[in-house]
Design a protein around this motif. Sequence first.
Motif, PDB file in Angstrom:
ATOM      1  N   ASN A 113      76.785  44.674 137.870  1.00 59.00           N
ATOM      2  CA  ASN A 113      76.548  45.294 139.173  1.00 59.00           C
ATOM      3  C   ASN A 113      77.229  46.652 139.223  1.00 59.00           C
ATOM      4  OD1 ASN A 113      75.262  42.948 140.052  1.00 59.00           O
ATOM      5  ND2 ASN A 113      77.204  42.043 140.660  1.00 59.00           N
ATOM      6  N   PRO A 114      76.551  47.648 139.742  1.00 60.26           N
ATOM      7  CA  PRO A 114      77.209  48.952 139.854  1.00 60.26           C
ATOM      8  C   PRO A 114      78.360  48.878 140.853  1.00 60.26           C
ATOM      9  CG  PRO A 114      75.066  48.977 140.933  1.00 60.26           C
ATOM     10  CD  PRO A 114      75.200  47.644 140.261  1.00 60.26           C
ATOM     11  N   PRO A 115      79.396  49.684 140.629  1.00 60.86           N
ATOM     12  CA  PRO A 115      80.517  49.690 141.575  1.00 60.86           C
ATOM     13  C   PRO A 115      80.055  50.153 142.952  1.00 60.86           C
ATOM     14  CG  PRO A 115      80.998  51.004 139.619  1.00 60.86           C
ATOM     15  CD  PRO A 115      79.574  50.604 139.540  1.00 60.86           C
ATOM     16  N   PRO A 116      80.742  49.711 144.000  1.00 58.46           N
ATOM     17  CA  PRO A 116      80.359  50.142 145.350  1.00 58.46           C
ATOM     18  C   PRO A 116      80.723  51.608 145.581  1.00 58.46           C
ATOM     19  CG  PRO A 116      82.386  48.870 145.428  1.00 58.46           C
ATOM     20  CD  PRO A 116      81.895  48.804 144.012  1.00 58.46           C
ATOM     21  N   ALA A 117      80.105  52.182 146.591  1.00 59.42           N
ATOM     22  CA  ALA A 117      80.434  53.557 146.972  1.00 59.42           C
ATOM     23  C   ALA A 117      81.880  53.608 147.440  1.00 59.42           C
ATOM     24  CB  ALA A 117      79.499  54.038 148.075  1.00 59.42           C
ATOM     25  N   LEU A 118      82.574  54.675 147.101  1.00 62.51           N
ATOM     26  CA  LEU A 118      83.973  54.831 147.486  1.00 62.51           C
ATOM     27  C   LEU A 118      84.101  55.134 148.987  1.00 62.51           C
ATOM     28  CD1 LEU A 118      86.925  54.952 146.543  1.00 62.51           C
ATOM     29  CD2 LEU A 118      86.550  57.356 145.945  1.00 62.51           C
ATOM     30  N   TYR A 119      83.133  55.855 149.541  1.00 61.14           N
ATOM     31  CA  TYR A 119      83.183  56.247 150.954  1.00 61.14           C
ATOM     32  C   TYR A 119      81.941  55.751 151.678  1.00 61.14           C
ATOM     33  CZ  TYR A 119      86.495  59.457 148.805  1.00 61.14           C
ATOM     34  OH  TYR A 119      87.522  59.982 148.070  1.00 61.14           O
ATOM     35  N   LYS A 120      82.105  55.302 152.902  1.00 60.77           N
ATOM     36  CA  LYS A 120      80.987  54.827 153.724  1.00 60.77           C
ATOM     37  C   LYS A 120      80.373  55.953 154.560  1.00 60.77           C
ATOM     38  CE  LYS A 120      81.859  50.635 152.413  1.00 60.77           C
ATOM     39  NZ  LYS A 120      81.526  50.423 151.037  1.00 60.77           N
ATOM     40  N   LYS A 121      81.142  57.032 154.756  1.00 61.50           N
ATOM     41  CA  LYS A 121      80.650  58.167 155.534  1.00 61.50           C
ATOM     42  C   LYS A 121      81.345  59.434 155.045  1.00 61.50           C
ATOM     43  CE  LYS A 121      84.049  57.318 159.126  1.00 61.50           C
ATOM     44  NZ  LYS A 121      84.343  57.134 160.499  1.00 61.50           N
ATOM     45  N   ARG A 122      80.894  60.571 155.513  1.00 61.13           N
ATOM     46  CA  ARG A 122      81.509  61.839 155.127  1.00 61.13           C
ATOM     47  C   ARG A 122      82.973  61.854 155.533  1.00 61.13           C
ATOM     48  NH1 ARG A 122      78.015  66.451 157.730  1.00 61.13           N
ATOM     49  NH2 ARG A 122      79.534  67.738 156.657  1.00 61.13           N
ATOM     50  N   LEU A 123      83.821  62.393 154.675  1.00 63.00           N
ATOM     51  CA  LEU A 123      85.245  62.464 154.982  1.00 63.00           C
ATOM     52  C   LEU A 123      85.503  63.566 156.002  1.00 63.00           C
ATOM     53  CD1 LEU A 123      86.810  62.106 151.425  1.00 63.00           C
ATOM     54  CD2 LEU A 123      86.487  60.352 153.150  1.00 63.00           C
ATOM     55  N   PRO A 124      86.288  63.273 157.033  1.00 65.89           N
ATOM     56  CA  PRO A 124      86.566  64.297 158.043  1.00 65.89           C
ATOM     57  C   PRO A 124      87.651  65.267 157.582  1.00 65.89           C
ATOM     58  CG  PRO A 124      87.669  62.259 158.631  1.00 65.89           C
ATOM     59  CD  PRO A 124      86.863  61.975 157.387  1.00 65.89           C
ATOM     60  N   ILE A 125      87.594  66.474 158.113  1.00 65.99           N
ATOM     61  CA  ILE A 125      88.680  67.426 157.945  1.00 65.99           C
ATOM     62  C   ILE A 125      89.579  67.288 159.173  1.00 65.99           C
ATOM     63  CG2 ILE A 125      87.327  69.000 156.517  1.00 65.99           C
ATOM     64  CD1 ILE A 125      86.982  70.801 159.001  1.00 65.99           C
ATOM     65  N   SER A 126      90.744  67.887 159.126  1.00 65.36           N
ATOM     66  CA  SER A 126      91.637  67.787 160.277  1.00 65.36           C
ATOM     67  C   SER A 126      91.052  68.557 161.466  1.00 65.36           C
ATOM     68  CB  SER A 126      93.024  68.335 159.927  1.00 65.36           C
ATOM     69  OG  SER A 126      92.972  69.743 159.804  1.00 65.36           O
ATOM     70  N   ALA A 127      91.416  68.105 162.660  1.00 69.93           N
ATOM     71  CA  ALA A 127      90.934  68.768 163.873  1.00 69.93           C
ATOM     72  C   ALA A 127      91.422  70.218 163.912  1.00 69.93           C
ATOM     73  CB  ALA A 127      91.397  67.996 165.107  1.00 69.93           C
ATOM     74  N   ALA A 128      92.644  70.454 163.443  1.00 69.97           N
ATOM     75  CA  ALA A 128      93.196  71.817 163.432  1.00 69.97           C
ATOM     76  C   ALA A 128      92.396  72.720 162.493  1.00 69.97           C
ATOM     77  CB  ALA A 128      94.665  71.784 163.012  1.00 69.97           C
ATOM     78  N   LYS A 129      92.021  72.200 161.326  1.00 67.10           N
ATOM     79  CA  LYS A 129      91.241  73.004 160.380  1.00 67.10           C
ATOM     80  C   LYS A 129      89.872  73.329 160.968  1.00 67.10           C
ATOM     81  CE  LYS A 129      91.700  72.547 156.056  1.00 67.10           C
ATOM     82  NZ  LYS A 129      91.819  72.029 154.702  1.00 67.10           N
ATOM     83  N   LYS A 130      89.233  72.357 161.613  1.00 67.14           N
ATOM     84  CA  LYS A 130      87.919  72.611 162.207  1.00 67.14           C
ATOM     85  C   LYS A 130      88.038  73.645 163.322  1.00 67.14           C
ATOM     86  CE  LYS A 130      83.714  70.700 163.992  1.00 67.14           C
ATOM     87  NZ  LYS A 130      82.893  69.528 164.156  1.00 67.14           N
ATOM     88  N   ARG A 131      89.085  73.534 164.126  1.00 63.46           N
ATOM     89  CA  ARG A 131      89.317  74.507 165.202  1.00 63.46           C
ATOM     90  C   ARG A 131      89.420  75.923 164.612  1.00 63.46           C
ATOM     91  NH1 ARG A 131      92.736  71.350 167.594  1.00 63.46           N
ATOM     92  NH2 ARG A 131      94.537  72.159 166.496  1.00 63.46           N
ATOM     93  N   ASP A 132      90.167  76.060 163.503  1.00 71.92           N
ATOM     94  CA  ASP A 132      90.311  77.366 162.859  1.00 71.92           C
ATOM     95  C   ASP A 132      88.977  77.883 162.326  1.00 71.92           C
ATOM     96  OD1 ASP A 132      93.015  77.322 163.401  1.00 71.92           O
ATOM     97  OD2 ASP A 132      93.610  76.715 161.371  1.00 71.92           O
TER      98      ASP A 132
END
Length: 170
Positions: free
Chosen positions: A107-126
């Motif tokens: 069986n292939p290994p499962p996906a490491l992430y279920k959704k896109r990884l978020p960036i910090s709120a401060a980084k997005k604000r910038d």
Amino acid sequence: MDVFSIHDWENIFKLARRKNPFTTKEMEFKDFLDLKTLAATSISNRKIDQAGDPVNWFKVKSFIYRKEDPSSISYRYGFSGDYKVISVGTPKKRRGSNKTQQRNLANPPPALYKKRLPISAAKKRDLIQLCENGVIPKNFHSWFENLPSSSATKDQAPEPDIASESEDED
């Protein structure tokens, strides 16, 4: 060259070599696989190569993994020269371990992430501020606005390899 998106980085990588340009593949979060369980159940030797020499994983510069020989990993400490081989084999026989290993390899290994990884709120604000100030061109604004963010996500800069000059002067 101005860089505003992953596609700009892709072009930079492709242009890095003229004779044999790099081939790139854009990956998504679902393309990254969780290999921890597979490694724990299928790799038994991590310390000694076939010549009996200890393997210093921190010094390895290059690996070769061959589909036709999944029980061996070739490695070398430099960017040229001969490869050494480590036989990773199978774990020591325990009850049911053979079945577990066969199941893991089938069986292939499962996906490491279920959704896109978020960036910090401060980084997005910038980043949004850079959009509003016109530093980032308008055609990229929606991409930055749609980045997932979270106040629980912390910005983590990698530890420097050497002390910075200001630390040395103190």
